[in-house]
Design an enzyme around this catalytic site. Structure first.
Site, mmCIF file in Angstrom:
data_model
loop_
_atom_site.group_PDB
_atom_site.id
_atom_site.type_symbol
_atom_site.label_atom_id
_atom_site.label_comp_id
_atom_site.label_asym_id
_atom_site.label_seq_id
_atom_site.Cartn_x
_atom_site.Cartn_y
_atom_site.Cartn_z
ATOM 1 C CB THR A 152 6.567 -1.246 0.503
ATOM 2 O OG1 THR A 152 5.737 -0.505 -0.369
ATOM 3 C CG2 THR A 152 5.742 -1.884 1.591
ATOM 4 C CG HIS A 153 7.626 5.577 2.147
ATOM 5 N ND1 HIS A 153 7.327 5.776 3.476
ATOM 6 C CD2 HIS A 153 7.546 6.786 1.550
ATOM 7 C CE1 HIS A 153 7.074 7.058 3.668
ATOM 8 N NE2 HIS A 153 7.206 7.703 2.521
#
Ligand code: GAR
Length: 210
Positions: free
Chosen positions: A118-119
């Site tokens: 996740t970014h």
């Protein structure tokens, strides 16, 4: 095309990798408390000691492991050790939730297609370690969060889900990142749950869940 799951029988086994405060990990731990979610966090790994992410795992009774890059003679040795530690817990899906290290070839050889990250930006904009700060500095009016299948690049993998977040005039990096993280946690929990319950396939850059 590669196809995964749905994971049966029993709940899917998640290994979560962290480097910091672990609020995304906590969201997964909370979701996993409901058997209907379909997953359980079987281990949490980190690249450093003394972080809240590890404390969250310990409070939840989840086994932890720590491999620091500086304790290995080179990066491939560290990468192989992390891959071994993750593999020992026989995960169905590995989640990088604020893990600030790139996976190397040994890791991807074992977990490619089932290692997600996740970014805090809408990729392909603002990859790297300062997604929120870079978006604010650029002056975009909308940014967000992205969940993707990790490949050899830096935040270049096939996209599973994205959530948009408005940039406000009075945002600083902390306020923007905190608002992104609210959206990010719900994206992560919803997407991981759907993936383990329904399966997913990756066809070139297109990810289909269910
Ligand atoms: C999250 O916003 C995550 O997207 C980011 O670190 C934060 C971790 O928060 N990761 C990256 O920037 C990776 N490039 P958390 O430790 O509270 O879950």
């Amino acid at each position: 095309m590669t196809t995964h799951g749905p994971v049966t029988p029993g709940p899917a086994r998640l290994v979560v990798l962290v480097s910091g405060s672990g609020t995304n990990l906590q969201a997964l731990l909370d979701a996993c408390a409901d058997p209907a979610y379909g997953a359980v966090v079987v281990a949490v790994g980190a690249d450093r000691d003394g972080i809240e992410g590890l404390a969250r795992a310990e409070r939840a009774g989840v086994p932890t492991f720590v491999h620091r890059v500086r304790d290995f003679h080179d990066r491939p040795a560290w990468d192989a050790a992390v891959a071994d530690a993750v593999a020992a817990h026989e995960p169905d899906l590995v989640v990088s939730a604020g893990f600030m290290k790139l996976a190397g070839p040994a890791f991807l050889a074992r977990f490619g297609g089932r290692y997600v990250n996740t970014h805090p930006a809408l990729l392909p904009s603002f990859p790297g370690t300062h997604g929120a700060a870079d978006a604010l500095a650029y002056g975009v009016k909308v940014t967000g969060a992205t969940l993707f299948v990790v490949d050899e690049g830096v935040d270049t993998g096939a996209i599973i889900a994205q959530r948009a977040v408005e940039v406000l005039d009075d945002d600083d990096v902390a306020s923007l990142h905190e608002r992104i993280k609210v959206a990010e946690r719900s994206m992560l929990v919803e997407s991981v749950g759907r993936m383990v319950r329904s399966g997913w396939s990756v066809n070139a850059r297109r990810v289909t869940v269910g």
